[in-house]
Design an enzyme around this catalytic site. Structure first.
Site, mmCIF file in Angstrom:
data_model
loop_
_atom_site.group_PDB
_atom_site.id
_atom_site.type_symbol
_atom_site.label_atom_id
_atom_site.label_comp_id
_atom_site.label_asym_id
_atom_site.label_seq_id
_atom_site.Cartn_x
_atom_site.Cartn_y
_atom_site.Cartn_z
ATOM 1 N N HIS A 178 -22.666 -33.184 34.552
ATOM 2 C CA HIS A 178 -22.768 -34.127 33.436
ATOM 3 C C HIS A 178 -24.046 -33.898 32.640
ATOM 4 C CE1 HIS A 178 -19.719 -37.293 35.044
ATOM 5 N NE2 HIS A 178 -19.158 -36.385 34.286
ATOM 6 N N GLU B 234 -5.572 -13.472 32.159
ATOM 7 C CA GLU B 234 -6.841 -13.831 32.792
ATOM 8 C C GLU B 234 -7.150 -12.984 34.018
ATOM 9 O OE1 GLU B 234 -7.390 -18.430 32.557
ATOM 10 O OE2 GLU B 234 -5.252 -18.041 32.846
ATOM 11 N N ASP C 88 -12.305 -15.842 32.656
ATOM 12 C CA ASP C 88 -11.750 -15.478 33.957
ATOM 13 C C ASP C 88 -11.470 -13.984 34.055
ATOM 14 O OD1 ASP C 88 -11.697 -17.672 35.685
ATOM 15 O OD2 ASP C 88 -9.990 -18.555 34.653
ATOM 16 N N CYS D 197 -9.051 -16.421 23.633
ATOM 17 C CA CYS D 197 -9.531 -17.807 23.682
ATOM 18 C C CYS D 197 -10.730 -17.973 24.601
ATOM 19 C CB CYS D 197 -8.411 -18.753 24.112
ATOM 20 S SG CYS D 197 -7.798 -18.480 25.792
#
Length: 888
Positions: A480, A717, A741, A788
């Protein structure tokens, strides 16, 4: 009950026939080294709670669980040597800290699998702290789970904890040589040895500590093979206790010793790198022989992009001292309630400020903090400890640390990172309780913070006019703190080399949040270059934003579609505002994570349709089906523990094994397709068989719904998908290359690894060759290919991708204007020449030398001219737009 004595009745956790513990073919149980109790030869495969209580520990292999009731700890251990199954055949239904009632389901196991892979199914029910029991009566015969009693224990009234014995102190570090760590058997052996001595003996690991005379405490440390633990002892026979315990650990505690790999976690026994240069790690070398990592550069994980030049300020969290005991439990309970109310008000104020001043979605982090203040797994242990005479501060501190330590000990980065959130809210309450509250710390101008870790509260409270960036030795890109840093536009690096904590205050540094590096003592020339670069980048951003809605067309007339990776409706609105031409990747995980159950089909369909409507009828929306597993677990989709989750059940593999979840999502996407230009995409496809199985589900559900055709593509990937692109291209409608990946699988390097992350570069020629192969195969079959992953918005990668013929770039939302602007400044012809050279390069460093950092038209043509000699042209023609396809 007789007088003040209490009798505890434990009922059968599993149906079966009772067997005396002495008859169990395992000396650790038969000799009652773990504790006393009974064994059950099971006739069922469901293990339930034998009494009301609270779960203390669930073994990672899910074969054993410990619960506590009335001060008694009860271990239920399914089978013998079942720890070696690593969770195969077992499924835990509870977690540590959870309250249970008699008959609640704890564990399910596959009896056939366990029986054929373990020594025995005999299930032991053992009281591990027999010092609390004055008498134990064992039943006989056949029993029914949750109905028949198996043990009756007369309890000794709880006495005050004795003071530590006076005497010597001793400590030693030792590595664990047990192949499966300190599970029940070696833990029991260790506890029995420690109990021979009057000294208090403890084991410490990663900041956690346990009583070495407690089997449950030792198992709760979750010690694995190869871990280094510290054994400490205090008392009249401390040195003898240390010697005996350490010797037993080195010999395997009754099990075969498996020597661990060499480690450097015992600094007292290993010379420092400064004293012994030959012992220092040798950095990899790039072409030309220069070191890949200079001595004055410390590497970590890129957490929030951006460059910052400033001076180091070290941050250390204060240790709040609290009294352990208190006289008035009612007063302490009221004090805790008041402190929690004040902490809740502080969190809500911080949440409101974030909502107004930054991304409202990030304010939800502090909404989660407020929910932690209502968490029963924190409140109940704290309240119970207060009832036993502990102070409110001590009870709260212990409850928070117990839960945080369990989270931090998990092997999953995402969940482990949440321990920091828990400690954050815990410290906030503790400051109120102890009267040590303080406002945000003030820092001098041009500060670069260095810390072991920062909390979300620390990060949200930073004064951006003085703090230019930060780095932490802990945390990661999914924490976070990293999310907040990105939303607040603060450059940040996580997992930095621990030597950063030794940097002197005031040392000038350059923090590169994009590369994950901290450079020490830059010279004046380098600082001037960085400041010039920052000014140039700011000017480019302003110009790009002004032209954001213009199409991305190269100088020689090739249109490249620039779309965005998004994670929700708010992102979709930003895509439209920033000139995005659609969505190349909708990460649907935002609908599935941080909730107790899966979203309904209707909830999904409504959400996807709302996003499609925001984009309008002309912008494509590519919806990726759920991609969890690996680093993204989901509580209600339990998966057995895997030694390497990234090579296990994740992405499409998980969905094919959970057809209920998969089919509901497919139907939702098909229903939403009426709202706009919707496409569907599958993650982590590795084999043609996986693709065909997934595609068949789409066709079956489409037929049931009577829905129209929707273009269906796949992510590339893993190397196998790129190598077999020609075979896939017969049936897929499009490819989308996930370079993050693809890079880590190709190079066999974890992109989140603090020591390797800086070398996981998507411009490695091996990765580029797989991209080129995919593009070539797709165009040969009239399909289109997008990218992407992270390199789609890398200024040095964009010319190469354009040169290789990539048709679509899907980038982060803030990058949209800059990526479109860069494409307008280059030509495919010049880019193709550079791409040819890049594909023939030896390493990523050579590739980056080919392409200027600011690859505009003049720079790119100059680089292409220098590279032209000896280059060959690759096929880069784009296919015609597919009738149903996405977008060139």
């Amino acid at each position: 009950m007789a007088g003040s004595q209490t009798t505890l009745i434990l009922r059968a956790p599993v149906s079966g026939r009772l067997v005396a513990l002495e008859q169990v073919p395992d000396p650790v149980f038969a000799q009652k080294m773990v504790g006393d109790g009974v064994s059950i030869d099971p006739l069922a495969s469901r293990v339930v709670a034998p009494c009301d209580g609270r779960i203390v520990h669930v073994h990672a292999a899910a074969h054993a669980v410990t619960l506590s009731t009335s001060g008694i700890e009860v271990l239920i251990h399914v089978g013998l040597d079942t720890v070696r199954l690593h969770g195969a055949g077992f499924r835990a239904h509870v977690v540590a800290g959870q309250a249970v009632r008699t008959g609640d389901l704890l564990i399910e196991f596959d009896a056939d699998h366990v029986a054929t892979h373990a020594r025995s199914l005999l299930t032991e029910v053992v009281v591990t702290n027999m010092e609390r029991v004055s008498a134990l009566r064992v039943r006989e015969g056949r029993v029914e789970a949750a109905h028949d009693a198996v043990l009756e224990a007369d309890l000794i009234a709880e006495a005050a904890t004795p003071a530590a014995a006076a005497g010597e102190q001793a400590a030693a570090d030792v590595q664990i040589v047990n192949a499966t760590g300190l599970h029940a058997r070696p833990a029991a052996t260790l506890a029995s040895i420690a109990k021979r001595y009057r000294a208090q003996v403890r084991l410490e690991r990663n900041g956690q500590s346990a009583n070495a005379k407690s089997v449950v405490g030792l198992m709760g440390l979750d010690v694995s093979h190869g871990d280094t633990v510290r054994v400490t002892a205090s008392g009249p026979d401390a040195p003898a206790a240390i010697e005996a315990v350490v010797a037993a650990i080195r010999e395997g505690l009754g099990e075969a010793a498996t020597p661990p790999r060499p480690t450097t976690t015992a600094p007292s026994a290993v010379p420092s790198a400064a004293a012994s240069p030959a012992a220092a790690p040798i950095p990899p070398t790039d072409a030309g022989g220069s070191p890949g990592t200079l001595p004055d550069v410390l590497a970590g994980v890129a957490a929030s992009p951006g460059l910052a030049v400033g001076s180091v300020v070290q941050v250390r969290h204060e240790t709040i001292q609290v009294p352990e005991l208190a006289d008035d439990p009612d007063s302490e309970r009221r004090a805790l309630e008041t402190a929690m109310a004040q902490a809740r008000a502080q969190v809500q104020a911080l949440q409101a400020r974030l909502q107004e001043g930054a991304d409202p979605a990030k304010a939800a982090i502090f909404a989660a903090h407020a929910e932690l203040l209502e968490d029963p797994d924190l409140l109940e242990p704290a309240t119970h400890a207060i009832h036993l005479g502990k102070s409110a501060a001590f009870a709260w501190q212990q409850a928070v640390e117990a839960q945080a330590a369990r989270l931090a000990g998990l092997n999953n980065e995402l969940l482990a990172a949440r321990a920091n959130d828990l400690r954050d809210i815990g410290r906030r309450v503790l400051r109120v309780l102890t009267g040590t509250e303080s406002g945000p710390r003030s820092y001098p101008s041009n500060t670069i913070l260095v810390a072991e870790d920062l909390t979300p509260s620390d990060t949200a409270g930073l004064d951006r006019t003085h703090v230019l960036g930060f780095c932490t030795t802990g945390g990661g890109a999914t924490s976070h703190v990293a999310i907040l840093a990105r939303s607040l536009d603060i450059p940040a690096v996580a997992g930095i080399d621990p030597r950063a904590l030794d940097i002197a205050e005031g040392t000038p540094v350059v923090l590169d949040g994009g590369k994950g590096t901290l450079r020490l003592r830059p010279d004046d020339e380098e600082v001037a270059r960085i400041r010039t670069s920052q000014a140039r980048q700011a000017a480019r951003r302003r110009a790009a934003l002004a032209a954001a809605h213009e199409p991305a067309v190269t100088r020689d007339g090739v249109r490249i579609e620039v779309v965005a990776n998004i994670g929700g409706l708010a992102d979709a609105r930003q895509v439209v505002e920033l000139g995005g031409e659609g969505v190349g990747l909708l990460r649907t995980e935002f609908l599935f994570l941080d909730r107790p159950s899966a979203p309904t089909e209707t909830e999904q369909a409504d959400t996807y349709a709302a996003i499609a409507e925001v984009l309008g009828p002309d912008r494509p929306l590519i919806i990726r089906t759920l991609d969890v597993g690996g680093d993204k677990p989901v509580a209600y989709l339990p998966m057995g523990e895997e030694e390497n989750p990234f090579l296990g059940e994740r992405g499409i593999r998980l969905l094919l094994n959970r057809p209920d979840v998969f089919r509901a999502q497919v139907r939702a996407i098909l229903r939403a397709s009426r709202a706009g230009r919707v496409l569907m995409m599958f993650p982590m496809i590795a084999t043609v068989g996986e693709w065909r199985a997934a595609r068949a589900v789409v066709e079956e559900e489409r037929a049931r719904l009577g829905a129209g055709a929707v273009p269906v593509g796949m992510m590339v990937e893993v190397p196998s998908a790129a190598l077999l692109a020609g075979a896939f291209a017969h049936d897929v409608d499009f490819f989308s290359i996930g370079t993050n990946d693809l890079t880590q699988y190709t190079l066999a390097m974890d992109r989140g690894h603090p020591k390797l992350a800086a070398r996981v570069d998507g411009l490695d020629p091996a990765v580029l060759q797989l991209i080129a192969r995919t593009v070539e195969a797709s165009h040969a079959h009239g399909r289109w290919t997008g990218v992407c992953g992270g390199i789609a918005s890398d200024p040095q990668a964009i010319p190469l991708l354009v040169g290789m013929g990539v048709d679509e770039l899907s980038v982060s939302v803030p990058s949209l204007p800059l990526v479109k602007a860069q494409i307008r400044e280059i030509s495919r012809a010049a880019s193709r020449t550079l791409a040819d050279r890049a594909l023939a390069a030896a390493c990523a460093a050579d590739v980056r030398e080919l392409v200027p950092h600011d690859a505009g038209a003049d720079e790119l043509h100059g680089a292409a001219a220098r590279s032209a000699e000896g280059s060959s042209t690759i096929s880069a023609e784009s296919p015609a737009t597919d009738a149903q396809g996405g977008a060139p």
